[in-house]
Scaffold this motif. Structure first.
Motif, PDB file in Angstrom:
ATOM      1  N   ALA A 104       0.857  -1.198   0.000  1.00 25.40           N
ATOM      2  CA  ALA A 104       0.000   0.000   0.000  1.00 25.40           C
ATOM      3  C   ALA A 104       0.885   1.236   0.000  1.00 25.40           C
ATOM      4  O   ALA A 104       2.078   1.161   0.305  1.00 25.40           O
ATOM      5  CB  ALA A 104      -0.909   0.008   1.234  1.00 25.40           C
ATOM      6  N   LYS A 105       0.292   2.385  -0.351  1.00 25.17           N
ATOM      7  CA  LYS A 105       1.037   3.643  -0.308  1.00 25.17           C
ATOM      8  C   LYS A 105       1.358   4.003   1.136  1.00 25.17           C
ATOM      9  O   LYS A 105       0.530   3.865   2.023  1.00 25.17           O
ATOM     10  CB  LYS A 105       0.221   4.775  -0.934  1.00 25.17           C
ATOM     11  N   ALA A 106       2.556   4.487   1.333  1.00 24.50           N
ATOM     12  CA  ALA A 106       3.032   4.895   2.658  1.00 24.50           C
ATOM     13  C   ALA A 106       2.892   6.407   2.769  1.00 24.50           C
ATOM     14  O   ALA A 106       3.831   7.142   2.486  1.00 24.50           O
ATOM     15  CB  ALA A 106       4.465   4.454   2.856  1.00 24.50           C
ATOM     16  N   ASP A 107       1.738   6.861   3.200  1.00 22.29           N
ATOM     17  CA  ASP A 107       1.450   8.295   3.183  1.00 22.29           C
ATOM     18  C   ASP A 107       1.412   8.922   4.580  1.00 22.29           C
ATOM     19  O   ASP A 107       0.769   9.947   4.786  1.00 22.29           O
ATOM     20  CB  ASP A 107       0.137   8.558   2.441  1.00 22.29           C
ATOM     21  N   SER A 108       2.106   8.300   5.548  1.00 24.49           N
ATOM     22  CA  SER A 108       2.115   8.821   6.922  1.00 24.49           C
ATOM     23  C   SER A 108       3.412   8.404   7.597  1.00 24.49           C
ATOM     24  O   SER A 108       4.280   7.797   6.975  1.00 24.49           O
ATOM     25  CB  SER A 108       0.923   8.249   7.702  1.00 24.49           C
ATOM     26  N   ASP A 109       3.519   8.683   8.883  1.00 19.03           N
ATOM     27  CA  ASP A 109       4.620   8.145   9.665  1.00 19.03           C
ATOM     28  C   ASP A 109       4.572   6.620   9.565  1.00 19.03           C
ATOM     29  O   ASP A 109       3.518   6.035   9.282  1.00 19.03           O
ATOM     30  CB  ASP A 109       4.496   8.567  11.133  1.00 19.03           C
ATOM     31  N   ILE A 110       5.706   5.974   9.820  1.00 17.88           N
ATOM     32  CA  ILE A 110       5.832   4.527   9.618  1.00 17.88           C
ATOM     33  C   ILE A 110       6.272   3.832  10.908  1.00 17.88           C
ATOM     34  O   ILE A 110       7.124   4.337  11.645  1.00 17.88           O
ATOM     35  CB  ILE A 110       6.854   4.221   8.501  1.00 17.88           C
ATOM     36  N   SER A 111       5.691   2.662  11.137  1.00 19.60           N
ATOM     37  CA  SER A 111       6.096   1.770  12.218  1.00 19.60           C
ATOM     38  C   SER A 111       6.642   0.499  11.571  1.00 19.60           C
ATOM     39  O   SER A 111       5.969  -0.107  10.733  1.00 19.60           O
ATOM     40  CB  SER A 111       4.882   1.435  13.098  1.00 19.60           C
ATOM     41  N   ALA A 112       7.865   0.105  11.929  1.00 23.58           N
ATOM     42  CA  ALA A 112       8.520  -1.057  11.338  1.00 23.58           C
ATOM     43  C   ALA A 112       8.788  -2.096  12.426  1.00 23.58           C
ATOM     44  O   ALA A 112       9.365  -1.773  13.464  1.00 23.58           O
ATOM     45  CB  ALA A 112       9.833  -0.639  10.677  1.00 23.58           C
ATOM     46  N   ALA A 133       6.023  -3.205   7.817  1.00 17.97           N
ATOM     47  CA  ALA A 133       5.942  -1.767   8.057  1.00 17.97           C
ATOM     48  C   ALA A 133       4.483  -1.357   7.885  1.00 17.97           C
ATOM     49  O   ALA A 133       3.803  -1.815   6.959  1.00 17.97           O
ATOM     50  CB  ALA A 133       6.826  -1.006   7.082  1.00 17.97           C
ATOM     51  N   ARG A 134       4.030  -0.508   8.784  1.00 20.03           N
ATOM     52  CA  ARG A 134       2.638  -0.046   8.751  1.00 20.03           C
ATOM     53  C   ARG A 134       2.593   1.474   8.791  1.00 20.03           C
ATOM     54  O   ARG A 134       3.425   2.105   9.419  1.00 20.03           O
ATOM     55  CB  ARG A 134       1.857  -0.586   9.955  1.00 20.03           C
ATOM     56  N   ARG A 135       1.591   2.013   8.106  1.00 24.36           N
ATOM     57  CA  ARG A 135       1.373   3.454   8.210  1.00 24.36           C
ATOM     58  C   ARG A 135       0.550   3.724   9.470  1.00 24.36           C
ATOM     59  O   ARG A 135       0.177   2.798  10.203  1.00 24.36           O
ATOM     60  CB  ARG A 135       0.741   4.007   6.935  1.00 24.36           C
ATOM     61  N   ALA A 136       0.289   4.990   9.742  1.00 20.55           N
ATOM     62  CA  ALA A 136      -0.336   5.392  10.998  1.00 20.55           C
ATOM     63  C   ALA A 136      -1.713   4.768  11.224  1.00 20.55           C
ATOM     64  O   ALA A 136      -2.103   4.523  12.369  1.00 20.55           O
ATOM     65  CB  ALA A 136      -0.434   6.918  11.073  1.00 20.55           C
ATOM     66  N   ASP A 137      -2.449   4.465  10.163  1.00 22.30           N
ATOM     67  CA  ASP A 137      -3.780   3.865  10.334  1.00 22.30           C
ATOM     68  C   ASP A 137      -3.724   2.345  10.510  1.00 22.30           C
ATOM     69  O   ASP A 137      -4.754   1.684  10.592  1.00 22.30           O
ATOM     70  CB  ASP A 137      -4.718   4.247   9.182  1.00 22.30           C
ATOM     71  N   GLY A 138      -2.508   1.770  10.577  1.00 14.24           N
ATOM     72  CA  GLY A 138      -2.345   0.341  10.789  1.00 14.24           C
ATOM     73  C   GLY A 138      -2.251  -0.492   9.522  1.00 14.24           C
ATOM     74  O   GLY A 138      -1.990  -1.695   9.575  1.00 14.24           O
ATOM     75  N   THR A 139      -2.453   0.110   8.377  1.00 13.70           N
ATOM     76  CA  THR A 139      -2.376  -0.618   7.110  1.00 13.70           C
ATOM     77  C   THR A 139      -0.940  -1.009   6.806  1.00 13.70           C
ATOM     78  O   THR A 139      -0.047  -0.157   6.820  1.00 13.70           O
ATOM     79  CB  THR A 139      -2.920   0.263   5.956  1.00 13.70           C
ATOM     80  N   PRO A 140      -0.703  -2.299   6.507  1.00 14.65           N
ATOM     81  CA  PRO A 140       0.653  -2.700   6.110  1.00 14.65           C
ATOM     82  C   PRO A 140       1.027  -2.060   4.775  1.00 14.65           C
ATOM     83  O   PRO A 140       0.229  -2.075   3.836  1.00 14.65           O
ATOM     84  CB  PRO A 140       0.563  -4.218   5.962  1.00 14.65           C
ATOM     85  N   VAL A 141       2.228  -1.496   4.709  1.00 16.55           N
ATOM     86  CA  VAL A 141       2.716  -0.899   3.463  1.00 16.55           C
ATOM     87  C   VAL A 141       3.855  -1.702   2.856  1.00 16.55           C
ATOM     88  O   VAL A 141       4.077  -1.649   1.653  1.00 16.55           O
ATOM     89  CB  VAL A 141       3.119   0.586   3.641  1.00 16.55           C
ATOM     90  N   VAL A 142       4.583  -2.439   3.678  1.00 16.71           N
ATOM     91  CA  VAL A 142       5.634  -3.342   3.214  1.00 16.71           C
ATOM     92  C   VAL A 142       5.605  -4.571   4.121  1.00 16.71           C
ATOM     93  O   VAL A 142       5.529  -4.438   5.346  1.00 16.71           O
ATOM     94  CB  VAL A 142       7.037  -2.696   3.253  1.00 16.71           C
ATOM     95  N   GLU A 143       5.670  -5.744   3.508  1.00 18.95           N
ATOM     96  CA  GLU A 143       5.747  -7.004   4.256  1.00 18.95           C
ATOM     97  C   GLU A 143       6.845  -7.848   3.632  1.00 18.95           C
ATOM     98  O   GLU A 143       7.068  -7.763   2.420  1.00 18.95           O
ATOM     99  CB  GLU A 143       4.424  -7.764   4.179  1.00 18.95           C
ATOM    100  N   GLY A 144       7.516  -8.627   4.448  1.00 18.10           N
ATOM    101  CA  GLY A 144       8.553  -9.470   3.875  1.00 18.10           C
ATOM    102  C   GLY A 144       9.346 -10.238   4.896  1.00 18.10           C
ATOM    103  O   GLY A 144       8.917 -10.440   6.039  1.00 18.10           O
TER     104      GLY A 144
END
Length: 157
Positions: A104-112, A133-144
């Protein structure tokens, strides 16, 4: 308190005002490229680490989202802290590869987050570390997965 040097340092500094910031800066100095994302180690325990970083101009791409390489940098920082805080004293590790999917697009701060199963360190030379990695709303933006090569430390002379 743990007998692992990195966990001890984290546990001591986390209790101080701005202690996590201090720990994170010290940790990032060990691998200077981590400093490019300014990771904040929010949680560190055996087999788990979570770092966060702010969306700011220096980590954005041409469309204004957080660049995936910055995210991978934060994932590697989380993995490095987790590995160093978790691996048994007689073993050593080195990354040997990273497989990631952009979800998903990473359009906020990130939690890894980086984590391994309990006991993973004793399962042979290849230790897979799950990273997300998840954006601020909890959506995963990178998985691996980051693959680690784990070997015995050589005897000291």
């Amino acid at each position: 308190m743990s007998d692992n040097y990195l966990l001890k340092l984290y546990q001591r500094t986390a209790r101080l005002p701005k202690g996590k910031v201090l720990f994170s800066r010290l940790f990032a100095r060990q691998a200077p490229y981590f400093g490019t994302v300014r990771p904040l180690v929010e949680e560190l325990r055996p087999d788990y680490c979570r770092v966060t970083f702010k969306k700011r101009k220096a980590v954005q791409n041409h469309i204004g989202t957080v660049h995936v390489i910055a995210i991978c940098n934060a994932l590697e920082a989380a993995m490095g802290a987790m590995a160093e805080a978790s691996i048994p004293k007689h073993l050593r590790w080195i990354p040997k590869g990273m497989d990631v999917r952009y979800t998903a697009k990473a359009d906020s701060d990130i939690s890894a987050v980086a984590e391994v199963e309990a006991g993973a360190w004793e399962n042979g030379p290849d230790v897979p570390v799950a990273v997300t990695a998840r954006r601020a709303d909890g959506t995963p933006v990178v998985e691996g997965t980051i693959h680690l090569w784990v070997t015995e430390k050589p005897p000291r002379s």
